[in-house]
Design a protein around this motif. Structure first.
Motif, mmCIF file in Angstrom:
data_model
loop_
_atom_site.group_PDB
_atom_site.id
_atom_site.type_symbol
_atom_site.label_atom_id
_atom_site.label_comp_id
_atom_site.label_asym_id
_atom_site.label_seq_id
_atom_site.Cartn_x
_atom_site.Cartn_y
_atom_site.Cartn_z
ATOM 1 N N ASN A 58 20.122 67.548 60.886
ATOM 2 C CA ASN A 58 21.248 67.683 61.810
ATOM 3 C C ASN A 58 21.191 66.651 62.931
ATOM 4 O OD1 ASN A 58 22.513 69.764 60.463
ATOM 5 N ND2 ASN A 58 21.393 71.334 61.570
ATOM 6 N N SER A 60 20.167 63.669 62.660
ATOM 7 C CA SER A 60 20.545 62.357 62.129
ATOM 8 C C SER A 60 22.028 62.065 62.378
ATOM 9 C CB SER A 60 20.241 62.270 60.637
ATOM 10 O OG SER A 60 21.130 63.068 59.879
ATOM 11 N N PHE A 61 22.870 63.088 62.391
ATOM 12 C CA PHE A 61 24.302 62.858 62.602
ATOM 13 C C PHE A 61 24.583 62.354 64.016
ATOM 14 C CE2 PHE A 61 24.389 66.011 59.121
ATOM 15 C CZ PHE A 61 24.942 65.176 58.167
ATOM 16 N N SER A 62 23.892 62.890 65.019
ATOM 17 C CA SER A 62 24.108 62.403 66.381
ATOM 18 C C SER A 62 23.582 60.981 66.546
ATOM 19 C CB SER A 62 23.469 63.344 67.403
ATOM 20 O OG SER A 62 22.072 63.358 67.251
ATOM 21 N N TYR A 64 23.530 58.733 64.111
ATOM 22 C CA TYR A 64 24.526 57.893 63.452
ATOM 23 C C TYR A 64 25.768 57.696 64.322
ATOM 24 C CZ TYR A 64 22.254 57.744 58.857
ATOM 25 O OH TYR A 64 21.405 57.508 57.816
ATOM 26 N N GLU A 65 26.174 58.743 65.028
ATOM 27 C CA GLU A 65 27.341 58.626 65.926
ATOM 28 C C GLU A 65 27.070 57.612 67.034
ATOM 29 O OE1 GLU A 65 28.539 62.353 67.540
ATOM 30 O OE2 GLU A 65 29.152 63.151 65.601
ATOM 31 N N GLU A 94 17.534 61.652 58.415
ATOM 32 C CA GLU A 94 18.313 62.281 57.344
ATOM 33 C C GLU A 94 17.457 62.537 56.105
ATOM 34 O OE1 GLU A 94 22.381 61.450 54.803
ATOM 35 O OE2 GLU A 94 21.711 59.997 56.265
#
Length: 115
Positions: A58, A60-62, A64-65, A94
């Motif tokens: 989870n 990893s998404f921030s 990437y953003e 990720e």
């Protein structure tokens, strides 16, 4: 049945030494290993790995953003270098998280089927 205290190998009644590790068999070695405790420990470790994996995945998404934001608003080469680093960190979070979840499932499942 008796088990070796050092390696957990099953011992025959007449053996004086463990066939696997060579430890001398004594009266203390005759006690069986607590298999259910080992299975419970595997399940606990498995659940902890699953939780760690989900948190990393989870996160990893921030990451990437933030990398995408830097890509869209970069003014200097320093920003582009930071964007590249963040993309790598996101990749590691990720796939590291996915690997931790996978290993957690393996630990938990093998712990459930221990005799």
């Amino acid at each position: 049945m008796a088990y070796c205290r050092t390696c957990g190998n099953e011992l025959s009644v007449s053996s004086r030494f463990c066939d696997v590790c060579g430890t001398e068999v004594s009266s203390e070695s005759i006690n069986p290993l607590p298999i259910k405790k080992i299975a419970l420990n595997r399940i606990i470790v498995g659940i902890a790995l699953i939780i760690i994996g989900i948190v990393c995945y989870n996160h990893s998404f921030s990451v990437y953003e933030e990398a995408q934001y830097l890509w869209n608003h970069s003014k200097t080469l320093w920003d582009l270098g930071k964007q590249r680093d963040l993309t790598l960190y996101g990749f590691l979070y990720e796939y590291g998280g996915a690997f931790a979840v996978f290993m957690g499932l393996i630990f938990s499942i093998t712990g459930l089927f221990k005799r």
